[in-house]
Design a protein around this motif. Structure first.
Motif, PDB file in Angstrom:
ATOM      1  N   VAL A  82       0.840  -1.190   0.000  1.00 40.07           N
ATOM      2  CA  VAL A  82       0.000   0.000   0.000  1.00 40.07           C
ATOM      3  C   VAL A  82       0.881   1.249   0.000  1.00 40.07           C
ATOM      4  O   VAL A  82       1.869   1.330   0.727  1.00 40.07           O
ATOM      5  CB  VAL A  82      -0.924   0.005   1.234  1.00 40.07           C
ATOM      6  CG1 VAL A  82      -1.788   1.250   1.237  1.00 40.07           C
ATOM      7  CG2 VAL A  82      -1.783  -1.245   1.238  1.00 40.07           C
ATOM      8  N   MET A  83       0.500   2.230  -0.848  1.00 37.41           N
ATOM      9  CA  MET A  83       1.286   3.466  -0.935  1.00 37.41           C
ATOM     10  C   MET A  83       0.403   4.648  -0.576  1.00 37.41           C
ATOM     11  O   MET A  83      -0.772   4.684  -0.938  1.00 37.41           O
ATOM     12  CB  MET A  83       1.811   3.651  -2.348  1.00 37.41           C
ATOM     13  CG  MET A  83       2.733   2.509  -2.753  1.00 37.41           C
ATOM     14  SD  MET A  83       2.777   2.356  -4.522  1.00 37.41           S
ATOM     15  CE  MET A  83       3.452   0.715  -4.676  1.00 37.41           C
ATOM     16  N   ASP A  84       0.977   5.628   0.116  1.00 30.93           N
ATOM     17  CA  ASP A  84       0.204   6.802   0.494  1.00 30.93           C
ATOM     18  C   ASP A  84       0.625   8.003  -0.338  1.00 30.93           C
ATOM     19  O   ASP A  84       1.453   7.896  -1.249  1.00 30.93           O
ATOM     20  CB  ASP A  84       0.328   7.076   2.001  1.00 30.93           C
ATOM     21  CG  ASP A  84       1.723   7.533   2.372  1.00 30.93           C
ATOM     22  OD1 ASP A  84       2.566   7.692   1.476  1.00 30.93           O
ATOM     23  OD2 ASP A  84       1.979   7.728   3.576  1.00 30.93           O
ATOM     24  N   GLU A  85       0.061   9.166  -0.012  1.00 28.81           N
ATOM     25  CA  GLU A  85       0.293  10.359  -0.823  1.00 28.81           C
ATOM     26  C   GLU A  85       1.765  10.786  -0.852  1.00 28.81           C
ATOM     27  O   GLU A  85       2.174  11.538  -1.727  1.00 28.81           O
ATOM     28  CB  GLU A  85      -0.564  11.507  -0.290  1.00 28.81           C
ATOM     29  CG  GLU A  85      -0.319  11.774   1.197  1.00 28.81           C
ATOM     30  CD  GLU A  85      -1.312  12.785   1.784  1.00 28.81           C
ATOM     31  OE1 GLU A  85      -1.524  13.801   1.130  1.00 28.81           O
ATOM     32  OE2 GLU A  85      -1.843  12.541   2.871  1.00 28.81           O
ATOM     33  N   ASP A  86       2.559  10.314   0.111  1.00 28.58           N
ATOM     34  CA  ASP A  86       3.969  10.682   0.131  1.00 28.58           C
ATOM     35  C   ASP A  86       4.842   9.789  -0.747  1.00 28.58           C
ATOM     36  O   ASP A  86       6.068   9.890  -0.727  1.00 28.58           O
ATOM     37  CB  ASP A  86       4.509  10.630   1.570  1.00 28.58           C
ATOM     38  CG  ASP A  86       3.911  11.729   2.422  1.00 28.58           C
ATOM     39  OD1 ASP A  86       3.398  12.697   1.838  1.00 28.58           O
ATOM     40  OD2 ASP A  86       3.954  11.611   3.662  1.00 28.58           O
ATOM     41  N   THR A  87       4.213   8.859  -1.453  1.00 30.02           N
ATOM     42  CA  THR A  87       4.990   7.971  -2.316  1.00 30.02           C
ATOM     43  C   THR A  87       5.072   8.574  -3.713  1.00 30.02           C
ATOM     44  O   THR A  87       4.066   8.960  -4.283  1.00 30.02           O
ATOM     45  CB  THR A  87       4.304   6.591  -2.412  1.00 30.02           C
ATOM     46  OG1 THR A  87       3.970   6.165  -1.095  1.00 30.02           O
ATOM     47  CG2 THR A  87       5.223   5.589  -3.064  1.00 30.02           C
ATOM     48  N   CYS A  88       6.287   8.634  -4.244  1.00 30.23           N
ATOM     49  CA  CYS A  88       6.469   9.116  -5.614  1.00 30.23           C
ATOM     50  C   CYS A  88       6.324   7.918  -6.545  1.00 30.23           C
ATOM     51  O   CYS A  88       7.071   6.949  -6.439  1.00 30.23           O
ATOM     52  CB  CYS A  88       7.845   9.752  -5.784  1.00 30.23           C
ATOM     53  SG  CYS A  88       8.242  10.094  -7.501  1.00 30.23           S
ATOM     54  N   MET A  89       5.379   7.983  -7.453  1.00 26.37           N
ATOM     55  CA  MET A  89       5.102   6.818  -8.291  1.00 26.37           C
ATOM     56  C   MET A  89       6.229   6.551  -9.293  1.00 26.37           C
ATOM     57  O   MET A  89       6.431   5.416  -9.703  1.00 26.37           O
ATOM     58  CB  MET A  89       3.769   6.990  -9.027  1.00 26.37           C
ATOM     59  CG  MET A  89       2.579   7.149  -8.097  1.00 26.37           C
ATOM     60  SD  MET A  89       2.540   5.970  -6.728  1.00 26.37           S
ATOM     61  CE  MET A  89       1.949   4.514  -7.526  1.00 26.37           C
ATOM     62  N   VAL A  90       6.937   7.588  -9.678  1.00 26.34           N
ATOM     63  CA  VAL A  90       8.066   7.372 -10.589  1.00 26.34           C
ATOM     64  C   VAL A  90       9.180   6.659  -9.823  1.00 26.34           C
ATOM     65  O   VAL A  90       9.791   5.701 -10.301  1.00 26.34           O
ATOM     66  CB  VAL A  90       8.595   8.705 -11.161  1.00 26.34           C
ATOM     67  CG1 VAL A  90       9.661   8.434 -12.205  1.00 26.34           C
ATOM     68  CG2 VAL A  90       7.454   9.510 -11.760  1.00 26.34           C
ATOM     69  N   ASP A  91       9.391   7.103  -8.610  1.00 23.06           N
ATOM     70  CA  ASP A  91      10.434   6.490  -7.791  1.00 23.06           C
ATOM     71  C   ASP A  91      10.102   5.031  -7.496  1.00 23.06           C
ATOM     72  O   ASP A  91      10.976   4.171  -7.504  1.00 23.06           O
ATOM     73  CB  ASP A  91      10.568   7.289  -6.485  1.00 23.06           C
ATOM     74  CG  ASP A  91      11.659   6.744  -5.591  1.00 23.06           C
ATOM     75  OD1 ASP A  91      12.823   6.761  -6.024  1.00 23.06           O
ATOM     76  OD2 ASP A  91      11.356   6.267  -4.481  1.00 23.06           O
TER      77      ASP A  91
END
Lengths: 586, 121
Positions: A421-430
């Motif tokens: 699970v990823m939250d708003e602080d996750t960079c999708m490119v990264d």
């Protein structure tokens, strides 16, 4: 000479010498050495709580102290006579241990955590080996296949191939020597479903394999378990010995004509060996590389013989299906995906862990009801299912019922059941870059598109994250991804572009922000962010400057501090240590 | 094992033993020893339990292990069941808490409410 104050320190606690030194130094500096005395008392109080101090005559009890706290206590309590309530002991600390009400339905995990895996009697007491006995004494192989067909069981290793068909192919394949293999090479980062089954209920898997061997006509089977699971391997070996001792493995099992035995083979850390043809090469002693299919393992598998290979979880389902009937199993799940599935929930949720739920529950239920919602009540951004070759599923699909076909429709896979699970602080490119790094590293190198293509994709992604993205990069990634997908032999290459392609599809704006605006919206990519100290908030405590590993922060005590962006390495330590949250990322 | 009857006999014997051991014993203590438990210190907890029982010369407590019960974040997990009581699940039961656990729950008969894992509706 009488002292004004006596200080007891819990000298046995970890970190006590440093705190004591700070205490003594500060006492010396303030010339209090003749007035106060420090006494080493190994432990203080009813439960150890870091480094503790008790100051007499008042009996003030301070807990969890750092050297800095110790200096503060000398300044405030001993020098100025003002105790520091913030650091005082506040009664026995009790950590609430609250677990969610379970939404689990346990089939695969029915015995895990209930029985002693080291004692076969525990398993037998709970109907263990009753399914094998029923199959051997009452059922023909065809009847077993019929029951499996009714159950709708599909392979739990990820691809979801109907189990009864796989077994039928292996049964119908000509040949006297046949094999069954259990794939326990669970290599997806963050996934540990199979480990839990092997460690907690090894006999269920052994029984499922014996039933498969009876159906296809095999006498020999192999457990392929990754070497990173030493406890699973030793539990399994104990279980195999006990099963042999009881005659549940070996010649003429339960007095019938059926003979079957199992061997454990350990992987050596190659991710690609979880792929069935590479796994068989590995058992044969060759370098683990996939080969073309067809011929499928069912007709030409291990040592060229007909072989049935299933995942740990698939086999563990079989005994229950035999005992309770195919209809019972088919009553759970969705139209095309029956039964339950174990998921390993990881990432930015409050409660990570492993669960078993009927297929068809929604992503929302898994994230919010089981996982307890997003950590620190941040916003949900995406979930990546099925391990490093899975796609990232965005918020708009939160209410998607999880099954094989739905996940495929939105560009991801069931895989073995990873759920990151990823939250708003996750960079999708990264994050796409991270997974590409993994698959690029694990590519066995046999197929050129996978070997070279993943490398090229990683280079483009590295550039984008480093602020060197060029117009056309997104299109290049899509073209490369599609070519790798069709030009690779095995699931690793075919799936490797998934994280990139799915994040481009759902989060294209983030790629564009990186490439065209040189901006990382989630403030993760180091080359595209800058740490700044908010002048209005900074109290000039000097903590950031003292902790900065490269001395990039200038400023005097009680004055606003400034970060030099040329020197700053964007490690984020200043932000972590700032007591007033004055450090901002731009 | 040469027949179905033998398997049935072993099953009855095993069930009987589960019951018997509950009857003859003051309590059953189960330590979750999956990789998650061991990583959190379950081996130390297990050793501490055995040492504490030996120190107090308590012999009528059955100590067994099991796999991961599914609450990895609360490991090490220990379950205690008194003769006719419910199974009580403790979380974060590190070795330093063992003497208190044995004294209050196993010997004293009172579960330590603060340390149990509560399932919330």
């Amino acid at each position: 000479m009488a002292y004004r104050a006596n200080i007891l320190i819990s000298s046995a606690a970890p970190g006590a010498p440093e705190v004591e030194q700070a205490l003594l130094d500060r006492i010396e500096e303030l010339q209090l050495a003749r007035e106060v005395q420090v006494i080493q008392a190994a432990t203080l109080g009813p439960q150890p709580q870091g480094v503790e101090l008790v100051i007499y005559p008042e009996g003030t009890h301070y807990v969890r102290l750092t050297p800095e706290d110790a200096r503060l206590i000398v300044d405030e309590h001993l020098y100025k006579g003002r105790p520091v309530p913030r650091l005082m002991y506040k009664g026995l600390e009790v950590e609430p241990l609250e677990a969610p009400a379970s939404k689990e339905v346990r089939v695969v995990l029915r015995n895990v955590g209930k029985i002693d895996p080291g004692n076969i009697d525990d398993y037998i007491a709970l109907d263990g080996y009753a399914a094998l006995a029923k199959v051997l004494t009452e059922m023909t192989p065809e009847q077993v296949l019929e029951e499996l067909k009714r159950s709708g069981l599909r392979g739990r290793g990820g691809a979801g191939f109907p189990t009864h068909l796989k077994w039928t192919f292996a049964r119908n394949a000509p040949g006297d020597v046949k094999y069954v293999i259990c794939n326990g090479d669970e290599g997806d980062p963050g996934a540990f479903m199979n480990r839990r089954v092997l460690e907690g209920d090894p006999h269920a898997v052994i029984e499922g394999m014996a039933i498969a061997a009876y159906v296809i006509g095999a006498r020999q089977g192999y457990f392929y378990v990754r070497a990173e699971y030493p406890i699973a391997v030793s539990t399994l070996r104990v279980a195999l010995d006990q099963a042999r001792e009881y005659g549940l493995l070996g010649d003429h099992i339960l007095g019938t004509d059926f003979s079957f035995d199992l061997e454990v083979r350990m992987g050596a850390g190659a991710f690609v060996c979880g792929e069935e043809t590479a796994l068989m090469q590995s058992i044969e002693g060759l370098r683990g590389m996939p080969r073309t299919r067809p011929p499928f393992p069912a007709t030409s598998g291990l040592w060229g013989k007909p072989t049935n290979i299933n995942n740990v979880e698939t086999y563990a389902n079989v005994p229950q299906i035999i005992l309770k009937g195919g209809e019972w199993f088919a009553s759970m799940g969705t139209e095309k995906s029956k039964g339950t599935k174990t998921f390993a929930i990881a990432g930015k949720v409050k409660r990570t862990g492993l669960i078993e739920v009927p297929l068809g529950v929604t992503i929302r239920e898994i994230v919010y009801d089981v996982g307890g919602g997003i950590l620190n009540d941040k916003k949900f951004k995406a979930v990546q299912t099925g391990g490093p070759m899975g796609g990232c599923i965005p918020e708009k699909y939160l209410d998607l019922p999880v099954d094989y076909d739905n996940l495929a429709k939105v560009g991801s896979i069931m895989g073995s059941g990873g759920f990151v699970v990823m939250d708003e602080d996750t960079c999708m490119v990264d994050i796409a870059r991270f997974f590409m790094e993994f698959t690029q590293d694990e590519s066995c190198g046999k197929c050129v598109p996978c070997r070279v293509g993943t490398r090229r994709m990683l280079e483009i992604l590295n550039n984008i994250c480093a602020g060197k993205g060029k117009p056309g990069d997104i299109e290049r990634l899509i073209t490369l991804g599609e070519e790798i997908r069709v030009g690779s032999l095995c699931g690793l290459g075919q799936g490797a572009p998934n994280p990139v392609l799915s994040t481009i599809e759902y989060f294209r704006d983030e790629y564009e922000a990186h490439i065209y605006e040189k901006r990382c919206p989630a403030k993760v990519c180091k080359a595209l962010i800058e740490y700044k100290i908010e002048a209005a908030t900074c109290i000039g405590c000097t903590r950031c400057a003292r902790n900065c590993p490269v001395n990039a922060i200038a400023g005097k005590a009680r004055q606003v501090h400034v970060i030099d962006p040329e020197v700053c390495i964007r490690c984020g330590i200043c932000k972590q240590v700032c007591p007033v949250d004055a450090v901002k990322i731009e | 094992m040469k027949s179905l009857e033998e398997l049935q006999k072993i099953k009855e014997r095993a069930l009987e033993r589960r019951r018997m051991s509950a009857e003859g014993m003051r309590a059953r203590v189960v330590v979750a020893m999956g990789t998650c438990g061991i990583a959190a210190g379950a081996r130390d907890t297990m050793t501490a339990i055995l040492n504490e029982l030996e120190r107090q010369q308590i012999t009528d407590v059955a100590v067994t292990q099991t796999g991961c019960i599914g609450l990895c974040e609360f490991e090490p997990i220990v379950q205690v069941q008194l003769r006719e009581g419910e199974m009580v699940t403790y979380g974060k039961l590190t070795a330093d808490r063992v003497p208190t656990l044995i004294a209050r729950h196993v010997v004293g008969g009172e579960p330590i409410d603060d340390w149990t894992v509560k399932q919330k509706a």
